[in-house]
Design an enzyme around this catalytic site. Structure first.
Site: not given
Ligand code: TXD
Length: 316
Positions: A15, A19-20, A94, A124, A126, A181
């Protein structure tokens, strides 16, 4: 001696979204190792990786950053941090993410099972406690090597609000948050201290209650302001601390979603509890005495996680 790329640990970020990207940047800045930034979206992880590498002459880090959409590049990672999935939008809980994210987590976990058989996996995405359970079930990694990040962030938020209210350095505040969480997480006031002084001696109960409520809603507060996603800087730095204590065998005591097998009378669930993380991964779950109210709240939170896990089981 010639230096090969294998001299450095390999961290894979699955991802490459909000965050990534920050995970990759922080890992490079802290020189934790070489970083692979993976996303199903083609090109974007390569662009972010290049952008971070362009920082290296200025900041002076040697880490290599590779952007990719191929699991071949992820293979053999020492640490994998998973943010794949969708984030919340205003008004969403969430739990509303479960349906979409469990499918994504299944896909990611299936790939990691074969490509990273030795990795320490930090989840990480949700709803966190259900996603880390999904990862554990599918990869079959030992419980020491699958963990969820939420408690470090929730505790960080709690500490920040305490420091802000008292007008003291965040460095002197110790706080931890247990449980799932979700909005029913359990900020443990009993063990919150400032320079070793119990919080209850420094703040009125009304102020403490307000901070506990704000901590529970802190993620939602950020979502409401951002409007297009959820928090990303602080979740990234929290997960990087967990990766660092593993890679550098720091044996830090951190709250994290770890598999409980009877601790706190919770069985078979990943729930936020204090753990020791070192070279062995989650080396120990610490069981501490909780007052009756916190114990009850922890069990209520665990019951909620159990419901979510029931939903996951139907989809696996
Ligand atoms: O405390 C905690 N654990 C958290 C969790 C705090 C804040 C946010 N939290 C969760 O992290 C949030 O609810 C999301 O489920 C994740 C990721 O958050 P982010 O803000 O980084 O989301 P983005 O910017 O949408 O990035 C997610 C990426 C996006 O680029 C997609 O293309 C990718 O995930 N994605 C994938 N990557 C790899 N493989 C697959 N199958 C895939 N599907 C989507």
């Amino acid at each position: 001696m010639t230096r090969t790329k294998h001299d450095r640990p390999k961290l894979a970020m699955i991802g490459a979204g909000q965050i990534g990207g920050n995970l990759a940047m922080l890992a490079a800045q802290r020189q934790l190792g070489d970083v692979v930034l993976f996303d199903v979206v083609e090109g974007m992880p390569k662009g972010k990786a290049l952008d971070i590498e362009h920082m290296s002459p200025e900041l002076g880090f040697d880490s290599r950053i590779i952007g990719t959409s191929s699991y071949d590049d992820v293979a053999g990672a020492d640490v994998v941090i998973v943010t794949a999935g969708i984030p919340r939008k205003p008004g969403m809980s969430r739990d509303d993410l479960l349906d979409t994210n469990v499918k994504i987590m299944k896909d990611v976990a299936t790939h990691l099972k074969s490509s990273c058989p030795d990795a320490f996996i930090i989840v990480i995405s949700n709803p966190l406690d259900a996603m880390v359970y999904t990862m554990f079930r599918i990869t079959g990694r030992p419980k020491s090597h699958v963990v969820g990040m939420a408690g470090v962030l929730d505790s960080s938020r709690f500490s920040y609000f305490v420091a802000e209210k008292l007008g003291v350095s965040v460095r002197d505040v110790r706080a931890f948050v247990l449980g799932g969480h979700g909005d029913d997480m359990v900020p443990v006031v009993q063990y919150c201290s400032v320079g070793g002084i119990p919080l209850t001696q420094l703040m009125s109960q009304a102020d403490i209650d307000a901070i506990v409520a704000r901590t529970r809603n802190a993620g939602g507060e950020v979502v409401a302001l951002l409007k297009t996603g959820s928090a990303f800087y602080s979740p990234a730095s929290s997960a990087i601390s967990m990766a660092e204590t593993y890679l550098r065998d720091q044996k830090r005591v951190l709250p994290a979603a770890a598999l409980c097998e009877g601790e706190y009378d919770i069985k078979g669930l990943f729930v936020g509890v204090p753990v020791i993380i070192g070279a062995g991964g989650v080396e120990k779950v610490l069981t501490v005495e909780l007052n009756a109210a916190d114990r009850k709240a922890l069990h209520a939170s665990a019951d909620h996680v159990r419901e979510l896990v029931g939903e996951v089981d139907k989809r696996l």
